[in-house]
Structure formats: C-alpha cells, structure tokens
Scaffold this active site. Structure first.
Site, PDB file in Angstrom:
ATOM      1  N   GLY A 243       1.046  -1.413  -0.100  1.00 55.81           N
ATOM      2  CA  GLY A 243      -0.160   0.001  -0.094  1.00 55.81           C
ATOM      3  C   GLY A 243       0.721   1.129   0.130  1.00 55.81           C
ATOM      4  CB  CYS A 244       1.405   3.776   2.692  1.00 54.49           C
ATOM      5  SG  CYS A 244      -0.297   4.074   2.898  1.00 54.49           S
TER       6      CYS A 244
END
Length: 212
Positions: free
Chosen positions: A150-151
C-alpha cells in the site's frame, strides 16, 4: 524475493545503487498495525519490519542522515481523505483521538526527526516532502514502512517519479500477508527502486558515517 522468470530476466535487471545524500523515510509505523483488535493488524511481518527500521534509524542518526516519519491523520469527518477514506473502511483507525493513530510502541519521534502528516497512500501526495528533501540536499531515499503493498509502494513510485534514487529496505517493510509483501517487493525492484536487505543498507549508512 520472488524468483525471476524468463519474462523478467535480462529485462528488469538494472540496479541504480545507493545515493550519497540519502534520507531515511519511515512510512506509517502506526499502532493500528500492532493492535490485534484493529482491522489493520499486521502480525509478525509488521513487528519485524519495525525492529529493522529502528536499527536503520539509529544508524542514520549516527551518520547525520535525516530521518522522516510519516503519520496518517484526518479531519473528524474524514473529508480530507477524499475517495481513499471513502473506499478504505479501516482508515477510521486514523481519526482524531484514536489510539491506533499514534506511533507504534517503541517508535517515539526524537526532537530532530521530521514528522510528515499525510492523508493518502503516498508520503509525497499532498505533502511538502519532495520540496523538503530537495531543500535538505537529498539525492536518494531509504524507504521503510507499512504496508508494502500500500503506502510503501505508493511512496516508492512517487519518490522515483520526483527524481530521487530509491532504495527499498525489504526487511524494514511489512504487510499483513507474505504474498502481497513479496509480490510488491518484486515489482518495485523490477521497475522503480533497488530492493535490498538490511545488512547492505546498514553498511551504506556506516560508510557515510565514516566519511562524514
């Protein structure tokens, strides 16, 4: 890391190497990923990632390398999270007053750490991070954090897109499952960054300390 097959070997093998003026970026090491009652709980992969990232932070500080921590924080309505907040229900863990929004146990920002608050996956999107790295004279980013799929991935792509040599320290990144963790390390290494183990990253920081 995943084995390369014939579709990758000889195609995505290039290494860019370490820069000479890195910053250590620690993405979203929040309590949410360590709380078994939180939907974002990440288990052992997130615990080992934090331990590795803390070793890197110690080495970075000894070498005079800037350390930047990111945190996720929203308006009580979540409106500043836009469609991301609308789509990803667990982001309520980062609303004001939630213990899950605080930094993970063992990660207390020091006075010389830089804390960047973000609302979207990338540490660069909607923040002053790229301009700050340029002001600091950084040519590269040592990237750690949660979650790999994700991030971390979003920050990796944006770090490269902003012109920073990007080194993802694999053991200092974590996810809720090995499959997305390994797949995203593989893909980042192929296209956007060099993915390295902890020992080479520590050795690079030690080398910078020796020449400082």
């Amino acid at each position: 890391m995943l084995d390369r097959d014939d579709n990758y070997a000889g195609v995505y093998d290039r290494r860019v190497g370490f820069g000479q003026r890195p910053a250590l970026l620690m993405v979203d090491f929040a309590h949410a990923y360590y709380d078994p009652e939180c939907p974002l709980f990440g288990g052992e992969g997130c615990r080992t990632a934090l331990a590795a990232a803390l070793r890197l932070r110690q080495a970075a500080k000894a070498a005079g390398v800037p350390v930047i921590l990111t945190r996720v924080g929203y308006h009580p309505t979540g409106v500043d999270g836009g469609r991301f907040f609308e789509k990803a229900a667990p982001l309520t863990a980062f609303l004001p007053g939630r213990a899950t929004a605080e930094f993970a146990d063992g990660l207390v920002p020091d006075a010389d750490d830089i804390v960047v608050t973000k609302q979207y996956p990338s540490a660069f999107f909607g923040t002053s991070l790229a301009a700050m790295l340029t002001t600091l004279g950084c040519d590269s980013v040592l990237l750690t954090g949660l979650t790999t799929s994700g991030c971390v991935r979003a920050s990796c792509v944006d770090a490269m897109s902003h012109g920073f040599r990007t080194i993802v320290v694999g053991p200092a990144c974590g996810d809720r499952h090995d499959a997305p963790h390994e797949a995203n390390l593989f893909d980042m290494n192929a296209k956007y960054a060099d993915v390295v183990d902890l020992a080479p990253a520590l050795a690079h920081l030690e080398g910078l300390r020796a020449t400082a």
